[in-house]
Design an enzyme around this catalytic site. Structure first.
Site, mmCIF file in Angstrom:
data_model
loop_
_atom_site.group_PDB
_atom_site.id
_atom_site.type_symbol
_atom_site.label_atom_id
_atom_site.label_comp_id
_atom_site.label_asym_id
_atom_site.label_seq_id
_atom_site.Cartn_x
_atom_site.Cartn_y
_atom_site.Cartn_z
ATOM 1 N N LYS A 1 0.861 -1.187 0.000
ATOM 2 C CA LYS A 1 0.000 0.000 0.000
ATOM 3 C C LYS A 1 0.896 1.236 0.000
ATOM 4 C CE LYS A 1 -4.015 1.942 2.490
ATOM 5 N NZ LYS A 1 -4.952 1.741 3.608
ATOM 6 N N SER B 1 -9.790 1.748 2.504
ATOM 7 C CA SER B 1 -8.894 2.522 1.669
ATOM 8 C C SER B 1 -7.823 1.694 0.961
ATOM 9 C CB SER B 1 -8.186 3.568 2.534
ATOM 10 O OG SER B 1 -7.381 2.940 3.514
ATOM 11 N N SER C 1 -10.228 -0.547 6.676
ATOM 12 C CA SER C 1 -9.565 -0.357 5.382
ATOM 13 C C SER C 1 -8.843 -1.573 4.816
ATOM 14 C CB SER C 1 -8.572 0.810 5.461
ATOM 15 O OG SER C 1 -9.266 2.024 5.397
#
Lengths: 479, 95, 453
Positions: C45, C120, C144
């Protein structure tokens, strides 16, 4: 109308740790800009703080020394505001639960002792520095100082004059150096002071509106800044105005204070517990170990000097105002035959005088306690007079040798051979007929004249007591 | 809680986020909606409840006082918008 | 490859880095000294700082930021000999549940490219789903990891707060953020957790708790396991299609001897309001460092210092980030702190108490990960509250710092949904064990969207 001044002080003490409070960067002073600002100090995205245990220990030592309560659970909070020398956009500080609460310092006001309350002392990180020299109309930011541990010591508004404020500051300055938690260097910003100043009509119990004076970095400027601000506030009120609560900056070059522009909208700091730092819990063992590191404190030492060594308050105060001086004094005393009063005189007048003149600290003087002890011993055993000793001291200060070496090489030994001395006395008396007559006529004061003459002849090497006795004996026997 | 323009202006200044005049009403209405939503919290009585700041109520771990970082200025300043002589440059600060 | 690119799952790929790491992995494998995941391709990420590799956090304000250091999690993956494929797209500063707030554009759900992948960690979820990589890292502040894992039909694990170091992970809400993994199975999640979990002296919230071998208990029996079903997780907000899938999934566990009991988490229905005070408050402070002084974007047009700050931040942050910073600023400001921030912190304790009481009755808690399957791109962008409510079943876990796992529970039409398992602190082994037993009997986690096989 008679006005009363009310002063509270916030002192920022830089704790003398090796590394910063929340990072492993060095705290040493004077490095090239930003060479001691690591990734944590410059607040790169993703970095996190880790608390320095030594900073906590030093704060605890301070708290114990002023009889505060140590909060065994204290909380780091974020104080949010934007400023280019504050890389995270918040300062890690303590707000609701500081490490040290309460306590007091006793100051000497000249009219007696007065107790000044300490509200709290909390740990926080220092900010960087803005350099305002012109960089094409821009400001340069150096973050070397960012993250240096600070203990902010907040007093009660207990001081009633600039002089009391200075007495408190000096006392605190002495204390933090005794505790070895701060080097006390005001030029380098290790010991900085903000003053909260207000005035009120004499007899009034409510506090007046205060202003906060910032950026004062010497005892002299603190006094001047407060004096100026008190006068400004009184003038303002007497002219029908009101004091506005604000932060003001002292400008030493103009000797005036003015409002600080950058603080205009910074009053809403949005404190909240720092989620990166769980509450700090200090166990009994941690506090006990800090207690064991406490040295004898200035007040205790001063009282002991008075009791144990029989010194007067003024001597004791001067000797203990600085731990190195007190240690020096006791080291001399241990090695000499001279008494405490004699040693105190040498340290407080002669040595202190030279140190003052050259702006040096006692640790860097060329005279060590052993050398001074030897010098005093030579007076005590009659080898030299006190007057010659002062000359020897000067030579020692200049690095010319020890007392014994100097006495030897400069042939300063006192004349103790009574035959030799008698010859000089006879000489003096025989060429001073007139004065001899006066003495015998009852004007015994002229004895001093004879002593002076003898000392002159012997270049000060005669033993004054012996000279006195011999002169009296000769004058009174009448031959 | 309905936020007025003045409050939006105050918050935007505190947060150092410029809000264009044309956007103020939009912000006021969106933020007010969110505040109304979070105010549902008031349905629960929290008197005598201690606030929880850290999961598991942990306590602080501390490190020894040793210098572990060395000078990495050039490296760290390679990503800075504006520097000179090792200093970060910002518009003139007037104290 | 066109289909892959269209997902917009990556912000940065660095073929040179990948190649170098692949060669290094080969050497480790040849010369001995290799570790269980040496040579395995992984995506990170874009919230984890990678030295020398652009790290944007999905934001314009960091669109030029190349970190001079590696996050602890990244270091651990490098040391394992894993091969980095790139940095995955995400909601800006992890603020979002759909990956639509990214400065680099939305990520598409591999199951239906008109739908969101969740957020996210949307890029991480999409890249694992499309089998672009074996596994990906993510972060979970309010769901997330779990929510995008559920919406993409993969496995997502949010470990106990403090289990994985936060050092080098760009902070959103420090007391809630936790790094974790998105993988094709619970077994893979266990292997990857072995790599990234552990104490880090650089993170004061990292715990010294010993790290077990998470792979060692995967096949343990779950006979007699008590699974609590909170009534609040099966309320009217839950879509009937998802509920059916969850009930079916629970029956699979029952077949293994697990016992279902009803439990109550009375305060959890207010977890979303509570979260939307705490997270923005912490974020408003965490994001203050983005001021255009030391790194990142700086506005080109300003009058003075304050104007430089205000324009840099107005231009550098997107709408959702600005909204949250402003809400957080307000909630902490003088006169409102008690009513918002303090109130939320108190509620947070009550929510945590609910879990403590529940775990006296059951071993783990189960329910849906999300109320619905993936929604269409754009469907909720104009209504922040409806977006926030997507995380209603995941947020309480973050407020309490608990570990939780989402595993694919089946398909509602063509769209996957997730079964969430929540355990007590440091019960990751147990959660992965249950997930693995479930996956031994189900095929959902092996399904690959059309065109990505």
């Amino acid at each position: 109308m008679a006005w009363e001044t009310v002063i509270g002080l916030e002192v920022h003490v830089q704790l003398s740790t090796n590394s910063k409070i929340f990072s492993g960067a060095s705290t040493s002073y004077g490095a090239k800009p930003n060479t001691q600002a690591c990734e944590v100090d410059i607040a790169l995205p993703g970095v996190l703080p880790v608390m320095n245990k030594e900073a906590a220990r030093k704060a605890v030592k301070f708290g114990l020394s002023v009889e505060s309560k140590i909060n065994q659970r204290s909380v780091f909070a974020r104080k949010n505001y934007f400023y280019p020398d504050l890389p995270k956009g918040y300062q890690i500080s303590q707000y609701e639960l500081p490490i040290v609460v309460g306590g007091h310092l006793t100051i000497d006001t000249g009219k007696g002792e007065k107790r000044i309350g300490i509200t709290r002392a909390h740990l926080e990180e220092d900010a960087g520095k803005s350099l305002h020299e012109d960089f094409h109309g821009m400001t340069g930011i150096d973050l070397n100082r960012a993250g240096t541990p600070l203990l902010e010591i907040v007093s009660e508004p207990d001081m009633r004059s600039p002089a009391e404020a200075i007495a408190y500051l000096r006392k605190l300055h002495t204390l933090v150096r005794y505790l070895e938690i701060c080097d006390g260097n005001m030029q380098e910003g290790s010991f900085r002071c903000d003053a909260n100043v207000s005035v009120r009509p004499q007899g009034e119990t409510e506090l007046g509106t205060r202003t906060e004076l910032k950026n004062i970095n010497s005892f002299r400027f603190i006094e001047k800044a407060i004096e100026y601000e008190v006068e400004r506030q009184i003038d303002l009120i007497e002219d029908g105005g009101t004091v506005v609560q604000e932060t003001r900056l002292y400008d030493p070059s103009r000797n005036e204070t003015r409002p600080m522009r950058t603080k205009e909208d910074a009053h809403d700091y949005r404190y909240f517990p720092d989620p990166d730092l769980p509450p700090m819990e200090l166990d009994d063992q941690f506090i006990d170990s800090a207690r064991q590191q406490l040295p004898e404190l200035p007040d205790t030492k001063r009282h002991r000097f008075m009791e144990q060594h029989g010194l007067g308050p003024a001597d004791a105060y001067q000797l203990t105002s600085d731990k190195a001086t007190a240690d020096f004094f006791e080291a001399v005393l241990e090695q000499t035959r001279g008494d405490a009063k004699t040693v105190a005189n040498w340290v407080n007048s002669e040595l202190a005088g030279y140190l003052n003149e050259t702006n040096m600290v006692i640790e860097s003087a060329r005279i060590d306690p052993g050398m001074l002890a030897e010098l005093i011993d030579r007076i005590e055993d009659g080898t030299i007079s006190g007057k010659i000793a002062k000359d020897v001291f000067r030579s020692m200060w200049n690095g010319e040798g020890t007392a014994d070496q100097l006495i030897e090489t400069k042939a300063l030994r006192q004349i103790t051979d009574s035959g030799e001395l008698e010859k000089v006395v006879d000489d003096v008396l025989s060429r001073s007929r007139e004065q001899v007559e006066q003495y015998r006529g009852g004007q015994t004061k002229v004895l001093g004249y004879f002593v002076g003459q003898v000392m002159k002849e012997t270049q000060g090497k005669a033993n004054p007591q012996q000279v006195n006795e011999l002169l009296k004996q000769k004058l009174e026997s009448g031959d | 809680m309905a936020l007025d323009k003045q409050t939006i202006y105050k918050i935007s200044r505190l947060a150092r986020i410029h809000v264009d005049k044309v956007d103020i009403d939009r912000y006021a209405s969106q933020l007010s909606t969110i505040l109304d939503f979070v105010e549902q919290m008031n349905r629960i009585d929290t008197d005598n409840v201690a606030p929880l700041s850290h999961p598991q109520d942990r306590v602080l771990r501390m490190r020894e006082d040793s210098v572990t970082e060395h000078d990495r200025r050039d490296d760290l300043q390679s990503v800075a918008p504006m520097t000179e002589n090792g200093l970060y440059l910002v518009p003139k600060v007037i104290e | 490859m066109e289909r892959h690119r269209a997902l917009n799952a990556f912000i940065t790929v660095d073929p040179e880095l990948s190649l170098n790491q692949a060669r290094a992995a080969d050497r480790m494998l040849k010369n001995g000294g290799s570790r269980p995941l040496t040579g395995i391709p992984i995506a990170h990420k874009d919230i984890f700082c990678t030295k020398g590799v652009l790290t944007t956090c999905g934001s314009k304000i960091l669109s030029n930021f190349v970190p001079p250091y590696d996050a602890t999690l990244i270091k651990r993956c490098y040391e394992e000999g894993m091969v980095t494929l790139g940095k995955t797209n995400m909601d800006e500063f992890a603020m979002g549940s759909s990956n639509e707030t990214s400065y680099f554009g939305p990520v598409r759900n591999p199951w239906d490219q008109f739908r969101v992948p969740g957020g996210s960690s949307g890029g991480s979820a999409a890249s694992v789903t499309a089998r672009l990589c074996a596994a990906a890292t993510g972060t979970d502040t309010g769901g997330s990891i779990r929510q995008p894992a559920a919406l993409c039909g993969i496995t997502g694990l949010k470990p106990t707060y403090g289990r994985v170091s936060r050092y080098g992970m760009v902070a959103f809400a420090s007391s809630l953020d936790q790094g974790g993994v998105l993988t094709q199975s619970a077994e893979d999640a266990a292997l990857l957790l072995n790599v990234i979990a552990g104490f880090d002296p650089l993170d004061s919230t990292s715990v010294e708790e010993p790290v077990p071998d998470y792979g060692s208990k995967l096949k343990d029996d779950i006979d007699g396991l008590k699974i609590g079903l909170p009534k609040q997780y099966f309320d009217e907000g839950l879509s009937p299609e998802v509920e059916v899938l969850i009930r079916d999934a629970l029956r699979v566990l029952e077949d293994h001897g697990a016992v279902l009991i009803d439990i109550d988490l009375p305060n959890s229905e207010l977890c979303v309001p509570c979260y939307y005070v705490i997270a923005p408050s912490e974020a408003s402070s965490n994001l203050s460092r983005f001021d255009g002084v030391r790194y990142g974007y700086r506005s080109e047009d300003y009058e003075d210092l304050v104007d430089m700050y205000m324009r840099t931040r107005a231009e550098g942050f997107g709408d959702e980030v600005k909204r949250r910073i402003m809400i957080g600023t307000y909630a902490l400001s003088a006169g409102y702190y008690d009513a918002y921030y303090l109130k939320a912190q108190k509620l947070r304790r009550l929510i945590t108490h609910d879990f403590e009481r529940a775990f006296e009755l059951c071993d783990v808690i189960a329910g849906p990960t999300t109320p619905t399957a993936a929604f269409e791109i754009g469907a909720k962008t104009s209504d922040p509250i409806s977006m926030y409510l997507n995380d209603i079943y995941t947020i309480s876990v973050n407020l309490s710092g608990l570990p939780a796992l989402s595993v694919p529970a089946g398909f509602a039409g063509d769209l996957p949904a997730g079964l969430q398992l929540i355990g007590p602190y440091f019960s990751e082994s147990r959660l992965l064990n249950i997930g693995h037993r479930f996956q031994m009997d189900t095929e959902w986690h092996r399904r690959i969207p059309g065109g990505f096989e």
